[in-house]
Scaffold this motif. Structure first.
Motif, PDB file in Angstrom:
ATOM      1  N   GLY A 128      26.126  30.663  84.547  1.00  0.00           N
ATOM      2  CA  GLY A 128      26.374  31.958  85.163  1.00  0.00           C
ATOM      3  C   GLY A 128      25.759  33.095  84.377  1.00  0.00           C
ATOM      4  N   LEU A 129      26.350  34.269  84.550  1.00  0.00           N
ATOM      5  CA  LEU A 129      25.767  35.481  83.974  1.00  0.00           C
ATOM      6  C   LEU A 129      25.800  35.496  82.457  1.00  0.00           C
ATOM      7  N   LEU A 130      26.651  34.699  81.840  1.00  0.00           N
ATOM      8  CA  LEU A 130      26.733  34.686  80.386  1.00  0.00           C
ATOM      9  C   LEU A 130      25.711  33.762  79.738  1.00  0.00           C
ATOM     10  N   SER A 131      25.228  32.769  80.449  1.00  0.00           N
ATOM     11  CA  SER A 131      24.324  31.785  79.855  1.00  0.00           C
ATOM     12  C   SER A 131      23.075  32.399  79.226  1.00  0.00           C
ATOM     13  N   PRO A 132      22.439  33.401  79.864  1.00  0.00           N
ATOM     14  CA  PRO A 132      21.250  33.982  79.227  1.00  0.00           C
ATOM     15  C   PRO A 132      21.523  34.600  77.856  1.00  0.00           C
ATOM     16  N   LEU A 133      22.774  34.940  77.570  1.00  0.00           N
ATOM     17  CA  LEU A 133      23.096  35.536  76.270  1.00  0.00           C
ATOM     18  C   LEU A 133      22.849  34.566  75.127  1.00  0.00           C
ATOM     19  N   LEU A 134      22.835  33.269  75.423  1.00  0.00           N
ATOM     20  CA  LEU A 134      22.598  32.276  74.370  1.00  0.00           C
ATOM     21  C   LEU A 134      21.183  32.347  73.820  1.00  0.00           C
ATOM     22  N   GLN A 135      20.324  33.130  74.435  1.00  0.00           N
ATOM     23  CA  GLN A 135      19.009  33.372  73.846  1.00  0.00           C
ATOM     24  C   GLN A 135      19.109  34.284  72.629  1.00  0.00           C
ATOM     25  N   GLN A 136      20.210  35.058  72.553  1.00  0.00           N
ATOM     26  CA  GLN A 136      20.380  35.994  71.424  1.00  0.00           C
ATOM     27  C   GLN A 136      21.537  35.627  70.495  1.00  0.00           C
ATOM     28  N   ILE A 137      22.552  34.912  70.989  1.00  0.00           N
ATOM     29  CA  ILE A 137      23.738  34.625  70.176  1.00  0.00           C
ATOM     30  C   ILE A 137      24.175  33.180  70.374  1.00  0.00           C
ATOM     31  N   ASN A 138      24.974  32.693  69.442  1.00  0.00           N
ATOM     32  CA  ASN A 138      25.729  31.449  69.598  1.00  0.00           C
ATOM     33  C   ASN A 138      27.175  31.819  69.891  1.00  0.00           C
ATOM     34  N   ILE A 139      27.880  30.972  70.620  1.00  0.00           N
ATOM     35  CA  ILE A 139      29.267  31.268  71.006  1.00  0.00           C
ATOM     36  C   ILE A 139      30.154  30.077  70.667  1.00  0.00           C
ATOM     37  N   ILE A 140      31.269  30.337  69.997  1.00  0.00           N
ATOM     38  CA  ILE A 140      32.282  29.316  69.719  1.00  0.00           C
ATOM     39  C   ILE A 140      33.599  29.786  70.323  1.00  0.00           C
ATOM     40  N   ILE A 141      34.223  28.917  71.115  1.00  0.00           N
ATOM     41  CA  ILE A 141      35.475  29.257  71.799  1.00  0.00           C
ATOM     42  C   ILE A 141      36.576  28.297  71.352  1.00  0.00           C
ATOM     43  N   VAL A 142      37.650  28.851  70.826  1.00  0.00           N
ATOM     44  CA  VAL A 142      38.863  28.093  70.519  1.00  0.00           C
ATOM     45  C   VAL A 142      39.943  28.620  71.459  1.00  0.00           C
ATOM     46  N   PRO A 143      40.146  27.996  72.616  1.00  0.00           N
ATOM     47  CA  PRO A 143      41.059  28.579  73.604  1.00  0.00           C
ATOM     48  C   PRO A 143      42.513  28.614  73.147  1.00  0.00           C
ATOM     49  N   ARG A 144      42.921  27.624  72.370  1.00  0.00           N
ATOM     50  CA  ARG A 144      44.343  27.512  72.025  1.00  0.00           C
ATOM     51  C   ARG A 144      44.456  27.113  70.555  1.00  0.00           C
ATOM     52  N   ALA A 145      44.743  28.100  69.702  1.00  0.00           N
ATOM     53  CA  ALA A 145      44.845  27.834  68.272  1.00  0.00           C
ATOM     54  C   ALA A 145      46.198  27.262  67.871  1.00  0.00           C
ATOM     55  N   ASN A 146      47.208  27.390  68.749  1.00  0.00           N
ATOM     56  CA  ASN A 146      48.564  26.944  68.434  1.00  0.00           C
ATOM     57  C   ASN A 146      49.092  26.073  69.575  1.00  0.00           C
ATOM     58  N   PRO A 147      48.591  24.848  69.720  1.00  0.00           N
ATOM     59  CA  PRO A 147      49.026  24.011  70.846  1.00  0.00           C
ATOM     60  C   PRO A 147      50.491  23.620  70.783  1.00  0.00           C
ATOM     61  N   ASP A 148      51.058  23.481  69.585  1.00  0.00           N
ATOM     62  CA  ASP A 148      52.482  23.157  69.489  1.00  0.00           C
ATOM     63  C   ASP A 148      53.325  24.294  70.060  1.00  0.00           C
ATOM     64  N   GLY A 149      52.992  25.526  69.703  1.00  0.00           N
ATOM     65  CA  GLY A 149      53.708  26.674  70.236  1.00  0.00           C
ATOM     66  C   GLY A 149      53.545  26.793  71.736  1.00  0.00           C
ATOM     67  N   ALA A 150      52.350  26.459  72.245  1.00  0.00           N
ATOM     68  CA  ALA A 150      52.117  26.539  73.687  1.00  0.00           C
ATOM     69  C   ALA A 150      52.997  25.554  74.446  1.00  0.00           C
ATOM     70  N   GLN A 151      53.240  24.388  73.864  1.00  0.00           N
ATOM     71  CA  GLN A 151      54.078  23.393  74.535  1.00  0.00           C
ATOM     72  C   GLN A 151      55.508  23.872  74.717  1.00  0.00           C
ATOM     73  N   THR A 152      56.000  24.688  73.803  1.00  0.00           N
ATOM     74  CA  THR A 152      57.388  25.145  73.853  1.00  0.00           C
ATOM     75  C   THR A 152      57.504  26.634  74.168  1.00  0.00           C
TER      76      THR A 152
END
Length: 554
Positions: A179-203
């Protein structure tokens, strides 16, 4: 202070008053106003967004129902497992893993999306990250050498703030489908951590399984979750970090003011003592200001981040903590332009979830575009700041403790009983300008006793260089002496540095992060947190030591 090259000066710096540093680039020009047909989601891929009617109120709330009409659903609908029609729960950990795995390997030509496990939660759940880059590899060595800054996006440090994870899954799908974000990878790298606290999310808990607030564990690294994020940052060296959160619509705010929050989103560039001025400027002018502009153009109300006091009779509002233990502040001391981004609704269950996700997606979209537009500038700042900080060893001062600046300002809110909007004049503690309350001369480095192995391990996890002394020697240093009243007094003299003890030179890029951990006066220092046994196990070395060192451990 080191000087920039003529090329770097020409491309990076223009005019800036009252600064004893090379001059700073001005803020990017505001984006043009959007027409009504453009004011929906910044992600236009129909696979994740389609027209949707505003949803009905599902949750009874302790305030006038007319307030809910102030927060209509966006004109698009985001599709993730947790946002499906009729769902009673947000995306589960298994669904998140499947969603990320389905994206792996799917990208536009010449681009890669890879899922990696960066660690394991306290209850054994995997901590997952999606890495997006242009090229044949997403290994750290490849990204660190491709000349592009890396943007790290982290969601759901608090398990009861689900919109952040759902928003990052929507961003992931946009990258996956070209989509519209893919061309940005020509200039940057992207790292996504959607859920840093999965234990907390469960409860649906804000805390980790051992009741730690992960948001404030990024200096001492007491949890495996914080350690995993620190290792990820150490290996991939992000130049921009965005921490996605949610804040309560009511909560203490309702108790203090008999009113509820007016704003969809609250933002704050990192603010902590000793962070470099150029890093602060990059975070505010290149990332945060464009984010606020993009939100406003999409008719998403926003303001600086603020919190209410924990004291019952105190109506002052304060911006986010200036302690170096939050993700954004610790990242700032690692010389990354870092921003806290928070949407309204941690106490609303599923109410307004599409609008909450929309607010975060809009802001993240802006951050990614800004990073891509400023990619060369970010690289120049990172290079200059690393050299400038290292050059300051043995001279100048460090801030040991700082305070927010007390001010007054107007805040918009909705009266809970009538639903009317009002402006309130409030006491305001600003993090945008800090006041030093305690300083010391900057040492050449710190000596740690041979019993400080746990502290050394944490420092190395943060990416701080630590050397071990190979042969006994002596150092001229200031030693800490505890007084009966709890104060610390410095005494200068020659100290023994036995083989097996450690030295942390401040002639390194992350010197200011080491200062935050090792000056023992604060409640987040390694001495206070008992990672260093006692003040006598640490000393401030005031001249460059002439001792024999082992090679630094990997």
């Amino acid at each position: 202070m080191l000087k920039l090259t003529a090329v770097a000066l020409a491309s990076l710096l223009t005019a800036c008053a009252n600064v004893q540093l090379p001059v700073w680039t001005g803020t990017s020009a505001p984006a043009p106003a959007r027409t009504p047909s453009q004011s929906g989601s910044p992600l236009a891929n129909p696979a994740i967004s389609q027209p949707v009617a505003p949803s009905a109120q599902l949750t009874p709330l302790p305030y006038n129902p007319s307030i809910e009409a102030r927060f209509p659903a966006p004109t698009v609908r985001y599709e993730t497992p947790g946002l499906g029609e009729g769902r009673q729960q947000f995306t589960t950990q298994a669904e998140m893993a499947a969603w990320l795995q389905s994206a792996s390997g799917k990208a536009a030509s010449g681009q890669r999306l890879d899922v990696i496990t960066i660690g394991t939660s306290q209850r054994g759940l995997p901590l997952l990250a999606l890495i997006a880059a242009q090229g044949q590899s997403t290994q750290a060595t490849s990204l660190n050498s491709n000349g592009k800054p890396t943007v790290l996006l982290v969601g759901q440090q608090h398990g009861d703030e689900p919109a952040s994870a759902e928003a990052l899954l929507a961003i992931t799908r946009e990258l996956e489908q070209g989509g519209l974000l893919s061309p940005l990878l020509q200039q940057i790298n992207i790292i996504i951590v959607p859920r840093a606290n999965p234990d907390g999310a469960q409860t649906a808990s804000p805390l980790t399984a051992d009741s730690t607030d992960l948001m404030h564990d990024h200096l001492t690294l007491s949890t495996p979750e914080a350690q995993a994020l620190a290792k990820l940052a150490r290996n991939y060296r992000p130049g921009v970090v965005v921490d996605l959160q949610e804040f309560a619509a009511g909560g203490r705010f309702l108790q203090r003011f008999q009113a509820v929050q007016r704003y969809d989103a609250l933002l704050q560039p990192a603010a902590t003592a000793n962070s470099h001025e150029f890093v602060n400027k990059a975070a505010r002018e290149w990332i945060t200001d464009p984010m606020r502009n993009a939100l406003s153009q999409s008719e998403i109300s926003n303001d600086w981040y603020y919190e209410t006091s924990t004291q019952a009779n105190d109506k002052a509002l304060s911006m986010a903590s200036i302690a170096p233990d939050s993700l954004s502040n610790a990242s700032s001391l690692k010389n990354a332009a870092s921003v806290l981004l928070s949407s309204r609704g941690s106490d609303l269950g599923r109410l307004h979830i599409q609008r909450r996700v929309h607010s975060l997606v809009t802001a993240v979209n802006s951050a990614l575009r800004s990073a891509a537009a400023k990619a060369k500038n970010l690289n120049q700042v990172e290079s200059f700041v690393a050299r400038d900080i290292a050059s300051q060893a043995c001279r100048g001062t460090v801030i040991v403790q700082a305070q927010k600046t007390p001010e007054q300002r107007n805040i918009s809110m909705f009266q809970a009983d009538s639903g009317q909007e009002l402006q309130a004049r409030v006491d305001w503690n600003s993090s945008l300008t800090l006041k030093s309350s305690q300083t010391r001369p900057r040492p050449c480095g710190y000596w740690l006793s041979d019993g400080s192995g746990q502290a050394v391990e944490r420092l190395r996890t943060l990416g701080i260089q630590v050397t071990q002394i190979a042969e006994p020697g002596q150092m001229l240093a200031d030693s800490y002496q505890s007084q009966q009243n709890g104060d610390l007094v410095l005494t200068r003299g020659s100290i023994d540095a036995p083989a097996g003890s450690y030295y942390i030179s401040l002639n390194q890029a992350k010197a200011n992060l080491a200062v935050a951990a090792l000056e023992p006066d604060t409640q987040y220092s390694y001495v206070y947190k008992h990672l260093i046994g006692m003040p006598s196990d640490i000393a401030r070395v005031v001249t460059t030591p002439s001792v024999v060192f082992e090679e630094e451990a990997e």
